[in-house]
Design a protein around this motif. Structure first.
Motif, PDB file in Angstrom:
ATOM      1  N   THR A 132       0.840  -1.192   0.000  1.00 40.07           N
ATOM      2  CA  THR A 132       0.000   0.000   0.000  1.00 40.07           C
ATOM      3  C   THR A 132       0.880   1.248   0.000  1.00 40.07           C
ATOM      4  O   THR A 132       1.780   1.381   0.820  1.00 40.07           O
ATOM      5  CB  THR A 132      -0.916   0.013   1.245  1.00 40.07           C
ATOM      6  N   ARG A 134       0.842   5.769  -0.865  1.00 41.73           N
ATOM      7  CA  ARG A 134       0.006   6.969  -0.988  1.00 41.73           C
ATOM      8  C   ARG A 134       0.442   7.740  -2.232  1.00 41.73           C
ATOM      9  O   ARG A 134       1.619   7.862  -2.512  1.00 41.73           O
ATOM     10  CB  ARG A 134       0.168   7.847   0.258  1.00 41.73           C
ATOM     11  N   VAL A 168      -8.642   7.890  -9.637  1.00 42.53           N
ATOM     12  CA  VAL A 168      -7.775   7.946  -8.458  1.00 42.53           C
ATOM     13  C   VAL A 168      -7.228   9.366  -8.330  1.00 42.53           C
ATOM     14  O   VAL A 168      -6.752   9.950  -9.297  1.00 42.53           O
ATOM     15  CB  VAL A 168      -6.615   6.930  -8.584  1.00 42.53           C
ATOM     16  N   SER A 169      -7.332   9.931  -7.113  1.00 43.65           N
ATOM     17  CA  SER A 169      -6.896  11.312  -6.923  1.00 43.65           C
ATOM     18  C   SER A 169      -5.724  11.401  -5.946  1.00 43.65           C
ATOM     19  O   SER A 169      -5.332  10.404  -5.330  1.00 43.65           O
ATOM     20  CB  SER A 169      -8.064  12.167  -6.429  1.00 43.65           C
ATOM     21  N   GLN A 170      -5.188  12.600  -5.816  1.00 38.41           N
ATOM     22  CA  GLN A 170      -4.041  12.845  -4.952  1.00 38.41           C
ATOM     23  C   GLN A 170      -4.396  12.560  -3.491  1.00 38.41           C
ATOM     24  O   GLN A 170      -5.539  12.710  -3.080  1.00 38.41           O
ATOM     25  CB  GLN A 170      -3.610  14.306  -5.117  1.00 38.41           C
ATOM     26  N   ASP A 171      -3.408  12.153  -2.685  1.00 38.18           N
ATOM     27  CA  ASP A 171      -3.539  11.823  -1.254  1.00 38.18           C
ATOM     28  C   ASP A 171      -4.417  10.601  -0.999  1.00 38.18           C
ATOM     29  O   ASP A 171      -4.899  10.397   0.110  1.00 38.18           O
ATOM     30  CB  ASP A 171      -4.079  13.019  -0.442  1.00 38.18           C
ATOM     31  N   GLU A 172      -4.619   9.773  -2.033  1.00 38.67           N
ATOM     32  CA  GLU A 172      -5.358   8.525  -1.870  1.00 38.67           C
ATOM     33  C   GLU A 172      -4.369   7.382  -1.706  1.00 38.67           C
ATOM     34  O   GLU A 172      -3.271   7.419  -2.262  1.00 38.67           O
ATOM     35  CB  GLU A 172      -6.209   8.258  -3.121  1.00 38.67           C
ATOM     36  N   ASP A 173      -4.753   6.346  -0.958  1.00 40.71           N
ATOM     37  CA  ASP A 173      -3.920   5.154  -0.829  1.00 40.71           C
ATOM     38  C   ASP A 173      -4.300   4.172  -1.928  1.00 40.71           C
ATOM     39  O   ASP A 173      -5.488   3.938  -2.172  1.00 40.71           O
ATOM     40  CB  ASP A 173      -4.124   4.493   0.542  1.00 40.71           C
ATOM     41  N   VAL A 174      -3.278   3.592  -2.565  1.00 44.66           N
ATOM     42  CA  VAL A 174      -3.499   2.583  -3.599  1.00 44.66           C
ATOM     43  C   VAL A 174      -2.624   1.374  -3.303  1.00 44.66           C
ATOM     44  O   VAL A 174      -1.627   1.464  -2.581  1.00 44.66           O
ATOM     45  CB  VAL A 174      -3.177   3.117  -5.021  1.00 44.66           C
ATOM     46  N   ARG A 186      -7.547   0.212  -5.438  1.00 42.27           N
ATOM     47  CA  ARG A 186      -7.610   1.211  -4.353  1.00 42.27           C
ATOM     48  C   ARG A 186      -7.442   0.504  -3.028  1.00 42.27           C
ATOM     49  O   ARG A 186      -7.864  -0.638  -2.842  1.00 42.27           O
ATOM     50  CB  ARG A 186      -8.969   1.914  -4.358  1.00 42.27           C
TER      51      ARG A 186
END
Length: 187
Positions: A132, A134, A168-174, A186
């Motif tokens: 995982t 970010r 998927v956007s910024q500051d998201e965990d993938v 995600r």
């Protein structure tokens, strides 16, 4: 160690050959019109990464090596050396940072890594398949852009650049696959 015939070599087998440890990368069995059949084996040295192409006939005997696998916990990095701890004996071991190659940025504190040993010598390290991370930088989603086969560039918190779907956007965990170094899902 067991000896196997030249025609029994399979991809992934670790062999002792020419005073080195080699992993069979590709094996193709060739039966020419004249002469006996042989196995054409492409091998990679586990210690220095060099490659070798070798022919083995069925009568040739090759030493097959079994590597011992141990789970080690990553503790910290110091002076280009990674420090791991055996989870059973709590013994610590230092290995050069380049043992992980291009997957080095995905190593996280406390992560459990599978090490392969040959007579107390660490030959390779394998990270968990999914990690995982970010997203620290990516473009905003374009309105009307569909998710079908369209990806946009993104930078992860470890500095690695990958392609992610437009939603998927910024500051998201993938979750990233460490084998292919690609976006998986995600988090």
């Amino acid at each position: 160690m067991p000896k196997i015939n030249g025609n029994e070599i399979r991809p992934g087998n670790v062999l002792e050959h020419n005073d080195g440890l080699w992993v069979a990368v590709k094996v193709s069995h060739v039966k020419p019109g004249k002469g006996g059949a042989f196995a054409q084996v492409e091998m990679k040295n586990l210690r220095n990464g060099s490659k070798l192409n070798e022919r083995f006939r069925a009568a040739d005997k090759v030493e097959r090596v079994r590597l011992e696998q141990k789970d080690q916990q990553f503790l910290y990095e110091a002076d280009g050396m990674l420090v791991f701890m055996d989870q059973e004996t709590f013994e610590q071991i230092e290995l050069p940072a380049d043992i992980l190659g291009e997957r080095r940025p995905f190593l996280q504190d406390g992560m459990t890594v599978t090490m392969e040993y040959y007579e107390n010598e660490a030959l390779s390290a394998t990270l968990p398949q999914k990690v995982t991370c970010r997203i620290v930088e990516t473009e905003p989603a374009v309105k009307g852009q569909t998710a079908a086969n369209s990806f946009k560039p993104a930078v992860l918190d470890n500095g690695v650049r990958i392609m992610v779907p437009p939603f998927v956007s910024q500051d998201e965990d993938v979750i990233v696959n460490t084998e292919t170094m690609e976006y998986a899902e995600r988090a």
